[in-house]
Design an enzyme around this catalytic site. Structure first.
Site, PDB file in Angstrom:
ATOM      1  N   GLY A  90       0.814  -1.212   0.000  1.00  0.00           N
ATOM      2  CA  GLY A  90       0.000   0.000   0.000  1.00  0.00           C
ATOM      3  C   GLY A  90       0.841   1.253   0.000  1.00  0.00           C
ATOM      4  O   GLY A  90       2.061   1.215  -0.157  1.00  0.00           O
ATOM      5  N   THR A  91       0.158   2.375   0.190  1.00  0.00           N
ATOM      6  CA  THR A  91       0.867   3.652   0.255  1.00  0.00           C
ATOM      7  C   THR A  91       0.899   4.158   1.696  1.00  0.00           C
ATOM      8  O   THR A  91       0.123   3.705   2.545  1.00  0.00           O
ATOM      9  CB  THR A  91       0.188   4.720  -0.628  1.00  0.00           C
ATOM     10  OG1 THR A  91      -1.175   4.836  -0.236  1.00  0.00           O
ATOM     11  CG2 THR A  91       0.280   4.360  -2.087  1.00  0.00           C
ATOM     12  N   GLU A 179      -0.113   5.041   7.794  1.00  0.00           N
ATOM     13  CA  GLU A 179      -0.992   4.361   6.837  1.00  0.00           C
ATOM     14  C   GLU A 179      -2.234   3.954   7.618  1.00  0.00           C
ATOM     15  O   GLU A 179      -2.427   4.437   8.728  1.00  0.00           O
ATOM     16  CB  GLU A 179      -0.257   3.203   6.131  1.00  0.00           C
ATOM     17  CG  GLU A 179       0.368   2.173   7.061  1.00  0.00           C
ATOM     18  CD  GLU A 179      -0.576   1.069   7.436  1.00  0.00           C
ATOM     19  OE1 GLU A 179      -0.917   0.262   6.564  1.00  0.00           O
ATOM     20  OE2 GLU A 179      -0.973   0.972   8.635  1.00  0.00           O
ATOM     21  N   MET A 180      -3.075   3.075   7.089  1.00  0.00           N
ATOM     22  CA  MET A 180      -4.362   2.861   7.761  1.00  0.00           C
ATOM     23  C   MET A 180      -4.785   1.396   7.877  1.00  0.00           C
ATOM     24  O   MET A 180      -5.955   1.120   8.129  1.00  0.00           O
ATOM     25  CB  MET A 180      -5.461   3.662   7.038  1.00  0.00           C
ATOM     26  CG  MET A 180      -5.148   5.151   6.985  1.00  0.00           C
ATOM     27  SD  MET A 180      -6.437   6.139   6.224  1.00  0.00           S
ATOM     28  CE  MET A 180      -7.665   6.100   7.500  1.00  0.00           C
ATOM     29  N   SER A 203       3.721   7.928  -0.627  1.00  0.00           N
ATOM     30  CA  SER A 203       2.997   8.682  -1.661  1.00  0.00           C
ATOM     31  C   SER A 203       2.923  10.161  -1.324  1.00  0.00           C
ATOM     32  O   SER A 203       2.637  10.987  -2.186  1.00  0.00           O
ATOM     33  CB  SER A 203       1.583   8.130  -1.820  1.00  0.00           C
ATOM     34  OG  SER A 203       0.897   8.217  -0.583  1.00  0.00           O
ATOM     35  N   ASP A 204       3.155  10.498  -0.032  1.00  0.00           N
ATOM     36  CA  ASP A 204       3.065  11.905   0.363  1.00  0.00           C
ATOM     37  C   ASP A 204       3.844  12.124   1.666  1.00  0.00           C
ATOM     38  O   ASP A 204       4.140  11.176   2.382  1.00  0.00           O
ATOM     39  CB  ASP A 204       1.602  12.334   0.540  1.00  0.00           C
ATOM     40  CG  ASP A 204       0.860  11.471   1.544  1.00  0.00           C
ATOM     41  OD1 ASP A 204       0.617  10.286   1.235  1.00  0.00           O
ATOM     42  OD2 ASP A 204       0.533  11.962   2.630  1.00  0.00           O
TER      43      ASP A 204
HETATM   44  N1  HPA Z   1      -2.370   9.343   5.955  1.00  0.00           N
HETATM   45  C1  HPA Z   1      -2.944   8.147   6.094  1.00  0.00           C
HETATM   46  N2  HPA Z   1      -2.777   7.182   5.220  1.00  0.00           N
HETATM   47  C2  HPA Z   1      -2.025   7.418   4.144  1.00  0.00           C
HETATM   48  C3  HPA Z   1      -1.415   8.646   3.939  1.00  0.00           C
HETATM   49  C4  HPA Z   1      -1.598   9.644   4.901  1.00  0.00           C
HETATM   50  O1  HPA Z   1      -1.069  10.764   4.774  1.00  0.00           O
HETATM   51  N3  HPA Z   1      -0.733   8.578   2.769  1.00  0.00           N
HETATM   52  C5  HPA Z   1      -0.941   7.352   2.275  1.00  0.00           C
HETATM   53  N4  HPA Z   1      -1.712   6.631   3.093  1.00  0.00           N
END
Ligand code: HPA
Length: 236
Positions: A90-91, A179-180, A203-204
């Site tokens: 995932g990201t 992440e979550m 990703s950020d």
């Molecule tokens: N917050 C939560 N989950 C994420 C984020 C984030 O900034 N970027 C990618 N998954």
């Protein structure tokens, strides 16, 4: 027999499952990396496929977003479909200063603000932890792949839009990224006596207001998938 959320019958899902959050990513992996992929689930659009990669039988299944969603799908994979290994792909958002856009983060452990562990009624705070077998194989695969990677603690949050702005506090505790999903995945694996790992691409960087483009996300996603698939081969 199937489950309320997965129409696969037992035997249709491989021992090792890669789980991207986005079901369309599962489709992308099946179509671009697996030989002879067969779609076994379309319920709720949460696509799942089984095929082979370098001769190893592998499944790819969307997890959806958040701790409850991956909690449902991974519980059924471990406890109903006899899956042994789940690798989340995932990201994540960077938290630590030395974690940059497009880096790979391998989640050794997953701190969380979720109440998922309450169901176990433990007399203390549980530390959701990756499987060493998967973690060490993923580190070897990452070294061979050559991308920048980090191994450590991530923060699995229930909130994407968080009014409390808590990231600076997690940063003080040397947490690498937010992440979550990893926390409930790791708890389900522990409870079932199975193996889990989350491999994430950054990703950020929410603390620095930096974001990848859609094209960059696609490229880094491919590196992460290749590492996850090589990990599946190493443990087979
Ligand atoms: N917050 C939560 N989950 C994420 C984020 C984030 O900034 N970027 C990618 N998954």
């Amino acid at each position: 027999m199937s489950t309320p959320h997965n129409s696969a019958v037992k035997g249709e899902i491989a021992e090792t499952v890669l789980m991207p959050g986005d079901p369309l990513r599962a489709k992308f992996i099946a179509e671009n990396y697996l030989d002879s992929p067969v779609c076994y689930n379309e319920l709720r659009g949460m696509l799942g496929y089984t095929g082979t990669y370098k001769g190893v039988r592998v499944s790819v299944q969307g997890s959806g977003m958040g701790i409850p969603s991956i909690g449902v799908y991974s519980w059924e994979l471990f406890n109903h479909y006899d899956v042994k290994n789940i690798i989340r792909t995932g990201t994540a958002g960077a938290i630590a200063d030395n974690v940059n856009l497009r880096d790979i983060v391998i989640a050794m452990s997953a701190s969380t603000n979720s109440a998922y562990a309450a169901q176990y009624e433990l007399p203390g705070t549980y530390a959701p932890t990756a499987s060493w077998e998967l973690l060490s194989a993923a580190v070897e695969a990452s070294k061979a792949h050559g991308d920048a990677y980090h191994v450590g603690n991530v923060f699995s949050s229930d909130m994407f839009y968080d009014d409390a702005d808590s990231l600076a506090k997690w940063q003080k505790m040397n947490v690498l990224a937010i992440e979550m999903e990893a926390a409930s995945l790791y708890m389900n694996a522990a409870r079932a006596g199975k193996n889990a790992l989350a491999i994430l691409t950054v990703s950020d960087c929410p603390l620095r207001n930096e974001y990848t483009t859609a094209e960059e996300r696609q490229n880094t996603f491919c590196s992460m998938m290749e590492i996850a698939l090589e990990t599946a081969v190493k443990i087979s």
